[in-house]
Design a protein around this motif. Structure first.
Motif, short mmCIF file in Angstrom:
data_model
loop_
_atom_site.label_atom_id
_atom_site.label_comp_id
_atom_site.label_asym_id
_atom_site.label_seq_id
_atom_site.Cartn_x
_atom_site.Cartn_y
_atom_site.Cartn_z
N TYR A 85 0.84 -1.20 0.00
CA TYR A 85 0.00 0.00 0.00
C TYR A 85 0.88 1.25 0.00
CZ TYR A 85 -2.79 3.75 2.09
OH TYR A 85 -3.39 4.96 2.35
N ASP A 86 1.86 1.30 0.90
CA ASP A 86 2.75 2.46 1.00
C ASP A 86 3.54 2.68 -0.29
OD1 ASP A 86 1.94 3.06 3.59
OD2 ASP A 86 3.70 2.13 4.54
N ALA A 87 3.98 1.61 -0.93
CA ALA A 87 4.74 1.73 -2.18
C ALA A 87 3.88 2.34 -3.28
CB ALA A 87 5.29 0.37 -2.61
N ILE A 88 2.63 1.88 -3.38
CA ILE A 88 1.71 2.42 -4.38
C ILE A 88 1.46 3.90 -4.12
CG2 ILE A 88 -0.66 2.32 -5.26
CD1 ILE A 88 -0.53 -0.75 -4.67
N LYS A 89 1.24 4.25 -2.88
CA LYS A 89 1.02 5.66 -2.52
C LYS A 89 2.28 6.49 -2.81
CE LYS A 89 -2.16 7.21 -0.51
NZ LYS A 89 -3.36 7.91 -0.98
N ALA A 90 3.45 5.94 -2.52
CA ALA A 90 4.70 6.69 -2.67
C ALA A 90 4.99 7.04 -4.13
CB ALA A 90 5.87 5.88 -2.08
N VAL A 91 4.78 6.09 -5.05
CA VAL A 91 5.11 6.36 -6.45
C VAL A 91 4.02 7.17 -7.15
CG1 VAL A 91 6.63 4.36 -6.68
CG2 VAL A 91 4.21 4.16 -7.33
N ASN A 92 2.80 7.13 -6.61
CA ASN A 92 1.69 7.92 -7.13
C ASN A 92 1.44 7.65 -8.62
OD1 ASN A 92 -0.44 9.70 -6.75
ND2 ASN A 92 0.77 11.45 -7.40
N ILE A 93 1.52 6.39 -9.01
CA ILE A 93 1.18 5.97 -10.37
C ILE A 93 -0.22 5.37 -10.31
CG2 ILE A 93 1.77 4.39 -12.26
CD1 ILE A 93 4.66 4.39 -11.17
N PRO A 94 -1.12 5.75 -11.22
CA PRO A 94 -2.45 5.15 -11.19
C PRO A 94 -2.36 3.63 -11.17
CG PRO A 94 -2.37 6.90 -12.83
CD PRO A 94 -0.96 6.69 -12.34
N THR A 95 -3.05 3.03 -10.20
CA THR A 95 -2.97 1.58 -9.98
C THR A 95 -4.38 1.01 -9.85
OG1 THR A 95 -0.84 1.83 -8.87
CG2 THR A 95 -2.04 -0.22 -8.45
N ILE A 96 -4.58 -0.13 -10.48
CA ILE A 96 -5.84 -0.86 -10.37
C ILE A 96 -5.54 -2.22 -9.75
CG2 ILE A 96 -7.77 -1.94 -11.61
CD1 ILE A 96 -7.44 0.26 -13.75
N GLU A 97 -6.30 -2.57 -8.72
CA GLU A 97 -6.17 -3.87 -8.06
C GLU A 97 -7.11 -4.86 -8.74
OE1 GLU A 97 -6.96 -5.84 -3.64
OE2 GLU A 97 -7.08 -3.67 -3.88
N VAL A 98 -6.59 -6.06 -9.03
CA VAL A 98 -7.36 -7.10 -9.71
C VAL A 98 -7.34 -8.38 -8.88
CG1 VAL A 98 -7.43 -8.62 -11.75
CG2 VAL A 98 -6.89 -6.21 -12.02
#
Length: 148
Positions: A85-98
């Motif tokens: 979660y923190d890594a996704i927030k840190a890079v701030n690249i649009p992410t979709i969870e599947v």
């Protein structure tokens, strides 16, 4: 558009593990199908898989300035990896969870995603087609960023 598809623990065992939940499609077949679909959608994709949380975090961090979007199936890390979660927030690249299965129709402990709040969306329960749905959704999202 360049998209990174990240697969977490045990996704490499598709077609072998719990076929009643995850289906008969092998991981290799999934990857081939995603490459075909990406080509049809004019997307450039890279697909990785790791059973190791730290490696997944490294892939997400290394996506910075290389990828326009990330599609992630975090596997069991969905339910407890604050680090992802923190890594996704840190890079701030649009992410979709599947998720291949409907996590909300499974065991109680699988019904909570700590990853989803860091993502622009979540797709759950459509089998491997969920990845294609995510690619379509990501393309639409990125093409319309200025309209959001």
């Amino acid at each position: 558009m360049k998209i990174l598809i990240v697969n977490g623990p045990n996704i490499n065992l598709l077609g072998i593990r719990e076929k009643g939940i995850y289906g008969n499609t092998s991981y290799e077949m999934l990857c081939e199908k995603l490459k075909e679909n990406a080509k049809e959608l004019s997307l450039d994709i890279d697909i990785i898989q790791s059973n190791i949380e730290g490696e997944i975090i490294n892939y997400i961090q290394n996506a910075l300035r290389t990828y326009d979007g990330v599609i992630i199936n975090p596997g069991a890390y969905t339910h407890y990896s604050i680090a992802i979660y923190d890594a996704i927030k840190a890079v701030n690249i649009p992410t979709i969870e599947v998720h291949i299965s409907n996590i909300y129709n499974r065991e109680e402990y699988r019904r909570k995603s700590v990853i989803a709040p860091a993502c622009i969306g979540q797709i759950s329960g459509f089998g491997i087609y969920g990845y294609t749905m995510a690619m379509i959704g990501m393309k639409n999202y990125l093409e319309n960023l200025d309209k959001l």
